[in-house]
Design an enzyme around this catalytic site. Structure first.
Site, PDB file in Angstrom:
ATOM      1  N   ASP A  11      -1.381 -51.255 -58.460  1.00 18.38           N
ATOM      2  CA  ASP A  11      -1.027 -52.655 -58.210  1.00 18.38           C
ATOM      3  C   ASP A  11       0.485 -52.802 -58.354  1.00 18.38           C
ATOM      4  OD1 ASP A  11      -0.892 -55.363 -57.945  1.00 18.38           O
ATOM      5  OD2 ASP A  11      -1.986 -55.830 -59.800  1.00 18.38           O
ATOM      6  N   ASP A 106      -0.563 -55.278 -51.623  1.00 18.25           N
ATOM      7  CA  ASP A 106       0.109 -54.563 -52.728  1.00 18.25           C
ATOM      8  C   ASP A 106      -0.856 -53.907 -53.711  1.00 18.25           C
ATOM      9  OD1 ASP A 106      -0.753 -56.916 -54.007  1.00 18.25           O
ATOM     10  OD2 ASP A 106       0.872 -56.757 -55.460  1.00 18.25           O
ATOM     11  N   GLU A 107      -2.084 -53.677 -53.286  1.00 23.41           N
ATOM     12  CA  GLU A 107      -3.069 -53.046 -54.171  1.00 23.41           C
ATOM     13  C   GLU A 107      -3.936 -52.061 -53.404  1.00 23.41           C
ATOM     14  OE1 GLU A 107      -5.692 -55.531 -56.758  1.00 23.41           O
ATOM     15  OE2 GLU A 107      -4.378 -57.107 -56.008  1.00 23.41           O
TER      16      GLU A 107
HETATM   17 MG   LIG Z   1       0.541 -56.992 -57.532  1.00 29.15          MG
END
Ligand SMILES: [Mg+2]
Length: 352
Positions: A11, A106-107
């Protein structure tokens, strides 16, 4: 022998704000707030850790954020830029595993079964820092649910392992909201029957949960004990393969459009075959002389990579689903909704 699965969850930390910082180093260490505008009653998308010290967090109105942090640097969302960096992050993942499941910009989950997940996690963090000057928090565990919880523990720049034997104790005190798939509605329903923590759920009779919540009840009971058998899945469902062309002169002849679709269908059929995919959805896109865009799709009962099927479906869409008499500036054809019938990567991993 069954190798127990190992999963890492990556993350990125304060992703949008960090990317802005990366592009404009003079912003480093300042309270950066990425989001909409006050005028449009926008909300905060991401606040840098500096801005969070003022109590600013995502989903808060920008109006309120300005009050809390008047000296904050307010920036609009620059999605094209974040997508570009996201791609670079993904390219780093690809060095370490073929089995990557992106879950947002973003993960991602990465399957590291049979390998040293701690080593891989450290490598990924190093590469992201050195090459992109960004930080990520990584969680390591035996499944997706626990790995995702783990990545959240030491944010930012964290690296946390939840071992299988620690899971029950670790989960016990957490509020049920932390359980995968429990939103505000399910949370209220669980509160009503006296379940507040994941520990409460661990002790609850699974039969009662199934009566009340169906399949989800069983899933919640398993998750509460740290059991999650969902595999890491390569996400091909959001992908599409397409062909398009902007014509030198706007076109009014249907014959030319049909000819183009034939050409595209042939190319797409070859590409599908090369990738080993079959597709269920065929989409035709038209941009008109006035720059307006329309897309129309058809989903097939039987997925295909067959040239004639793609071609005839696209003609059908063109003839029956578009009804404009404007000239055409651009014509596109795409196939999506893939099925990957013989995924060699996925088959090589045990799913317990
Ligand atoms: Mg994040």
């Amino acid at each position: 022998m069954i190798v127990s699965r190992s999963v890492i969850h990556v993350d990125m930390d304060a992703f949008y704000a960090s990317v802005e910082e990366k592009y404009n180093p003079s912003l480093k260490g300042k309270p950066i707030i990425v989001g909409g505008s006050v005028k449009n009653r926008g909300v905060v998308t991401t606040a840098s850790y500096e801005a969070r010290k003022y109590g600013v967090h995502s989903a808060m109105s920008v109006f309120k954020a300005k009050k809390l942090c008047p000296k904050g640097i307010f920036l609009p969302v620059n999605m094209a830029r974040y997508k570009e960096v996201s791609k670079e992050v993904h390219n780093i993942f690809k060095r370490y595993s073929k089995l990557i499941e992106p879950i947002s910009i973003d993960e991602a989950f990465i399957d590291t079964t049979g390998r040293d997940p701690l080593f891989i996690a450290k490598k990924i963090k190093e590469d992201i820092k050195r090459e992109l000057n960004l930080t990520a928090s990584i969680g390591i565990s035996t499944n997706k649910f626990l790995a995702k919880l783990a990545s959240d523990i030491e944010k930012p720049n964290g690296l946390t392992i939840i071992r299988e034997e620690e899971a029950i104790e670790f989960l016990k005190p957490l509020p049920i909201r932390k359980l995968w798939g429990v939103g505000p509605k399910t949370e209220r329903q669980l509160h009503k029957i006296g379940i507040y923590t994941i520990g409460d759920l661990q002790d609850y009779d699974i039969k009662v949960l199934v009566d009340r919540f169906g399949k989800k009840g069983r899933e919640m009971s398993y998750f509460s004990k740290g059991i999650d058998n969902r595999p890491v899945e390569i996400d091909i469902t959001t992908q599409s393969i397409g062909e398009e062309e902007t014509f030198r002169e706007d076109i009014s002849s249907v014959e030319i459009l049909i000819q183009k679709l034939q050409e595209y269908s042939l190319n797409l059929s070859h590409k599908l075959e090369a990738k080993g995919y079959i597709a269920r959805t065929i989409t035709v896109k038209i941009k008109y002389e006035d720059f307006s865009v329309e897309t129309r799709s058809s989903t097939l009962y039987i997925p295909t990579n067959d040239y004639l099927t793609i071609y005839s479906t696209s003609i059908n869409i063109l003839n029956n689903k578009f009804n404009s008499c404007k000239k055409v500036r651009l014509l596109g054809l795409a196939v999506s909704n893939f099925i990957y019938p013989n995924d060699p990567v996925q088959l090589s991993f045990p799913t317990k």
